[in-house]
Write a protein that holds these residues in place. Sequence first.
Motif, PDB file in Angstrom:
ATOM      1  N   GLY A  75      21.000  -1.915  -5.867  1.00 45.40           N
ATOM      2  CA  GLY A  75      21.643  -3.224  -5.754  1.00 45.40           C
ATOM      3  C   GLY A  75      20.634  -4.357  -5.782  1.00 45.40           C
ATOM      4  O   GLY A  75      19.743  -4.383  -6.620  1.00 45.40           O
ATOM      5  N   ARG A  76      20.759  -5.251  -4.802  1.00 50.39           N
ATOM      6  CA  ARG A  76      19.897  -6.441  -4.782  1.00 50.39           C
ATOM      7  C   ARG A  76      18.581  -6.178  -4.055  1.00 50.39           C
ATOM      8  O   ARG A  76      18.512  -5.324  -3.182  1.00 50.39           O
ATOM      9  CB  ARG A  76      20.645  -7.581  -4.088  1.00 50.39           C
ATOM     10  CG  ARG A  76      21.717  -8.208  -4.961  1.00 50.39           C
ATOM     11  CD  ARG A  76      22.372  -9.374  -4.245  1.00 50.39           C
ATOM     12  NE  ARG A  76      23.303  -8.927  -3.213  1.00 50.39           N
ATOM     13  CZ  ARG A  76      24.597  -8.670  -3.420  1.00 50.39           C
ATOM     14  NH1 ARG A  76      25.113  -8.811  -4.631  1.00 50.39           N
ATOM     15  NH2 ARG A  76      25.379  -8.267  -2.442  1.00 50.39           N
ATOM     16  N   ASN A  77      17.558  -6.954  -4.446  1.00 50.61           N
ATOM     17  CA  ASN A  77      16.298  -7.053  -3.685  1.00 50.61           C
ATOM     18  C   ASN A  77      15.590  -5.705  -3.555  1.00 50.61           C
ATOM     19  O   ASN A  77      15.092  -5.351  -2.481  1.00 50.61           O
ATOM     20  CB  ASN A  77      16.619  -7.633  -2.289  1.00 50.61           C
ATOM     21  CG  ASN A  77      15.400  -8.226  -1.633  1.00 50.61           C
ATOM     22  OD1 ASN A  77      14.453  -8.623  -2.330  1.00 50.61           O
ATOM     23  ND2 ASN A  77      15.394  -8.300  -0.324  1.00 50.61           N
ATOM     24  N   PHE A  78      15.523  -4.975  -4.651  1.00 48.98           N
ATOM     25  CA  PHE A  78      14.867  -3.661  -4.610  1.00 48.98           C
ATOM     26  C   PHE A  78      13.360  -3.843  -4.405  1.00 48.98           C
ATOM     27  O   PHE A  78      12.733  -4.688  -5.028  1.00 48.98           O
ATOM     28  CB  PHE A  78      15.125  -2.902  -5.926  1.00 48.98           C
ATOM     29  CG  PHE A  78      14.606  -1.491  -5.915  1.00 48.98           C
ATOM     30  CD1 PHE A  78      15.384  -0.461  -5.394  1.00 48.98           C
ATOM     31  CD2 PHE A  78      13.340  -1.195  -6.402  1.00 48.98           C
ATOM     32  CE1 PHE A  78      14.914   0.848  -5.380  1.00 48.98           C
ATOM     33  CE2 PHE A  78      12.857   0.107  -6.384  1.00 48.98           C
ATOM     34  CZ  PHE A  78      13.653   1.131  -5.872  1.00 48.98           C
ATOM     35  N   GLY A  79      12.781  -3.024  -3.523  1.00 43.27           N
ATOM     36  CA  GLY A  79      11.316  -3.058  -3.313  1.00 43.27           C
ATOM     37  C   GLY A  79      10.858  -4.146  -2.366  1.00 43.27           C
ATOM     38  O   GLY A  79       9.719  -4.603  -2.452  1.00 43.27           O
ATOM     39  N   CYS A  80      11.739  -4.566  -1.453  1.00 45.20           N
ATOM     40  CA  CYS A  80      11.322  -5.609  -0.511  1.00 45.20           C
ATOM     41  C   CYS A  80      10.412  -4.993   0.558  1.00 45.20           C
ATOM     42  O   CYS A  80      10.111  -3.811   0.524  1.00 45.20           O
ATOM     43  CB  CYS A  80      12.548  -6.264   0.119  1.00 45.20           C
ATOM     44  SG  CYS A  80      13.659  -5.088   0.892  1.00 45.20           S
ATOM     45  N   GLY A  81       9.967  -5.806   1.491  1.00 42.84           N
ATOM     46  CA  GLY A  81       9.052  -5.315   2.532  1.00 42.84           C
ATOM     47  C   GLY A  81       7.612  -5.526   2.119  1.00 42.84           C
ATOM     48  O   GLY A  81       7.338  -6.350   1.245  1.00 42.84           O
ATOM     49  N   SER A  82       6.711  -4.741   2.717  1.00 40.79           N
ATOM     50  CA  SER A  82       5.293  -5.030   2.477  1.00 40.79           C
ATOM     51  C   SER A  82       4.903  -4.636   1.057  1.00 40.79           C
ATOM     52  O   SER A  82       5.432  -3.691   0.481  1.00 40.79           O
ATOM     53  CB  SER A  82       4.434  -4.293   3.495  1.00 40.79           C
ATOM     54  OG  SER A  82       4.654  -2.922   3.371  1.00 40.79           O
ATOM     55  N   SER A  83       3.967  -5.397   0.549  1.00 44.87           N
ATOM     56  CA  SER A  83       3.522  -5.165  -0.816  1.00 44.87           C
ATOM     57  C   SER A  83       2.690  -3.898  -0.881  1.00 44.87           C
ATOM     58  O   SER A  83       1.761  -3.729  -0.130  1.00 44.87           O
ATOM     59  CB  SER A  83       2.647  -6.342  -1.245  1.00 44.87           C
ATOM     60  OG  SER A  83       1.846  -5.953  -2.329  1.00 44.87           O
ATOM     61  N   ARG A  84       3.088  -2.975  -1.738  1.00 39.89           N
ATOM     62  CA  ARG A  84       2.220  -1.821  -1.935  1.00 39.89           C
ATOM     63  C   ARG A  84       2.386  -1.271  -3.344  1.00 39.89           C
ATOM     64  O   ARG A  84       3.493  -0.966  -3.776  1.00 39.89           O
ATOM     65  CB  ARG A  84       2.437  -0.746  -0.868  1.00 39.89           C
ATOM     66  CG  ARG A  84       3.845  -0.303  -0.661  1.00 39.89           C
ATOM     67  CD  ARG A  84       3.957   0.682   0.483  1.00 39.89           C
ATOM     68  NE  ARG A  84       3.790   0.059   1.785  1.00 39.89           N
ATOM     69  CZ  ARG A  84       4.381   0.537   2.905  1.00 39.89           C
ATOM     70  NH1 ARG A  84       5.109   1.599   2.867  1.00 39.89           N
ATOM     71  NH2 ARG A  84       4.197  -0.081   4.041  1.00 39.89           N
ATOM     72  N   GLU A  85       1.244  -1.168  -3.993  1.00 37.89           N
ATOM     73  CA  GLU A  85       1.254  -0.595  -5.343  1.00 37.89           C
ATOM     74  C   GLU A  85       1.763   0.838  -5.313  1.00 37.89           C
ATOM     75  O   GLU A  85       2.283   1.340  -6.299  1.00 37.89           O
ATOM     76  CB  GLU A  85      -0.173  -0.584  -5.901  1.00 37.89           C
ATOM     77  CG  GLU A  85      -0.527  -1.819  -6.678  1.00 37.89           C
ATOM     78  CD  GLU A  85      -1.907  -1.719  -7.302  1.00 37.89           C
ATOM     79  OE1 GLU A  85      -2.585  -0.693  -7.128  1.00 37.89           O
ATOM     80  OE2 GLU A  85      -2.294  -2.693  -7.968  1.00 37.89           O
ATOM     81  N   HIS A  86       1.569   1.496  -4.167  1.00 41.85           N
ATOM     82  CA  HIS A  86       1.987   2.893  -4.073  1.00 41.85           C
ATOM     83  C   HIS A  86       3.480   3.066  -4.336  1.00 41.85           C
ATOM     84  O   HIS A  86       3.904   4.165  -4.684  1.00 41.85           O
ATOM     85  CB  HIS A  86       1.681   3.434  -2.675  1.00 41.85           C
ATOM     86  CG  HIS A  86       0.233   3.748  -2.447  1.00 41.85           C
ATOM     87  ND1 HIS A  86      -0.726   2.776  -2.374  1.00 41.85           N
ATOM     88  CD2 HIS A  86      -0.416   4.926  -2.281  1.00 41.85           C
ATOM     89  CE1 HIS A  86      -1.895   3.349  -2.157  1.00 41.85           C
ATOM     90  NE2 HIS A  86      -1.739   4.655  -2.095  1.00 41.85           N
ATOM     91  N   ALA A  87       4.277   2.007  -4.129  1.00 45.25           N
ATOM     92  CA  ALA A  87       5.727   2.180  -4.267  1.00 45.25           C
ATOM     93  C   ALA A  87       6.116   2.525  -5.716  1.00 45.25           C
ATOM     94  O   ALA A  87       6.703   3.592  -5.951  1.00 45.25           O
ATOM     95  CB  ALA A  87       6.458   0.948  -3.752  1.00 45.25           C
ATOM     96  N   PRO A  88       5.779   1.674  -6.694  1.00 44.80           N
ATOM     97  CA  PRO A  88       6.114   2.098  -8.057  1.00 44.80           C
ATOM     98  C   PRO A  88       5.346   3.346  -8.484  1.00 44.80           C
ATOM     99  O   PRO A  88       5.864   4.167  -9.243  1.00 44.80           O
ATOM    100  CB  PRO A  88       5.715   0.897  -8.935  1.00 44.80           C
ATOM    101  CG  PRO A  88       4.811   0.063  -8.096  1.00 44.80           C
ATOM    102  CD  PRO A  88       5.199   0.316  -6.667  1.00 44.80           C
ATOM    103  N   VAL A  89       4.129   3.520  -7.958  1.00 47.20           N
ATOM    104  CA  VAL A  89       3.344   4.700  -8.338  1.00 47.20           C
ATOM    105  C   VAL A  89       4.048   5.975  -7.862  1.00 47.20           C
ATOM    106  O   VAL A  89       4.160   6.955  -8.604  1.00 47.20           O
ATOM    107  CB  VAL A  89       1.907   4.613  -7.752  1.00 47.20           C
ATOM    108  CG1 VAL A  89       1.166   5.932  -7.969  1.00 47.20           C
ATOM    109  CG2 VAL A  89       1.136   3.463  -8.397  1.00 47.20           C
TER     110      VAL A  89
END
Length: 456
Positions: A75-89
């Motif tokens: 839905g909305r606002n996917f990937g919010c919270g602290s910035s981390r490159e590890h998320a898409p990785v």
Amino acid sequence: MRKEKRRIIRGKVYVLGDNIDTDQIIPAQYLNLVPTIPEEYSKLGSYALSGLPDTHAPFIAPGASASPYTIIVAGRNFGCGSSREHAPVALGAAGVEAVVAESYARIFFRNAVSTGEVFPCESAERLCEIFTTGMDAEIDLDAGRIVEEHSASSFALKPLGAVRPVIEAGGLFEYARAAGMIGGKGSVAIPRERRARIVALANQKGGVGKTTTAVNLAACLADAGRRVLLIDLDPQASATSGLGVAKEAGTSVYKALLGEVRMEDRIIPVPDRGLDMIPSEVDLAGAEVDVARSDRYLHRLRDALLPVLGSRDYDFVILDCPPSLGILTMNALATADALVIPVQCEYYALEGLSIMTQLVQQMRSSGTNPDLELEGILMTMYDARTNLAHQVVREVRKHLGRLVYKTVIPRSVRLSEAPSHGLPAGAYDRHSTGAKAYYRFGKEFMKRSRHARAKA
Ligand SMILES: Nc1ncnc2c1ncn2[C@@H]1O[C@H](COP(=O)(O)OP(=O)(O)OP(=O)(O)O)[C@@H](O)[C@H]1O
Ligand SMILES: [Mg+2]
């Protein structure tokens, strides 16, 4: 990590709601995994979306490293919270090729693009209420649509525009290189021949003589009139105490790595030694997690050191690494021009060396540090009285040839005593066999460095 990108992405859909944050995508305890190391990259994949509440269908089967789902619909606002490159990785490592959401947290979108791991597609419709987990879908990036295969319903996606070729290239770095914006050589802006040579002493094996070598090499170089900065990157702070410098909270590189203070302000002169250092202390252990959470987590040391290289006239910067392949060692390897690996003359000497040599290759080919050279291997703690030491040196030379320095450091009581007096071996007892060996090594090291620099 580079993957071949396709214009058609086909696979099973995993459906999520609004405000999926990066802690759900990859929980903080896994941030010490280093994506440039293949095993750790795939481990990251195995933990993707492991922060979701148990009410969700499992994204990955326990023990598997890849998910059966290729497309995430949210839905909305996917990937919010602290910035981390590890998320898409982590998503990319799990096998996800695209996320389709109504909107993204800006930083997640940026990280998805800069890592090139997943296509962050946007849809105007609330697809998370139309799709259900397990449906088959096909995304056609050229046509800008996602089709639910069973019913053949088609939904428009907003054009990815300029970010698409960046993701297709495998991320910002690869894109910039392919586009000729940056050369194949590393991105430290000051020409290498005019700045300090950065040398990392690393080996993930503990107690092989990294610190003894860092301290004594730094001292020998300084004695030979070279301007030296020694950076203690090990929270154990052995190089700090080995040079008689107090371990004091707040004096290490920690805050400089996080960009909170300037690296220049961390430098102190080592009394009587004619060299500078940045000490360490136990707080530095926290850097493993805090740096991993930050952007450019592999380049923190390099970024922070740049002004030092630009403003101070050092000939050598020596990095004493901890005995692990965590974030601190990886930062050292991402920064160094040269890696010197101390290896103890013992039966399993060669074991573990291949991990280091592979890592150098990986650093180079991934573009993390295309300049990194394995400059040499230093055999340490040689006991001339045993046959074993003889055989080990012969064996290592047979495998690694001229990479192995001619100088071999003998086992010497004086070398092990000197640190408790806060002195390099040469200052403690310059007639000892250990001090003399490091003096010879210093000369051999300088010669090899000159050649390496001339070739660069
Ligand atoms: N050539 C040598 N002869 C005798 N003792 C040595 C020699 N080199 C190192 N030592 C001693 O062996 C121990 C380990 O050496 P050192 O601290 O240099 O290894 P290290 O690789 O930095 O260890 P760590 O992995 O814990 O950082 C220390 O007590 C040191 O004084
Ligand atoms: Mg050490």
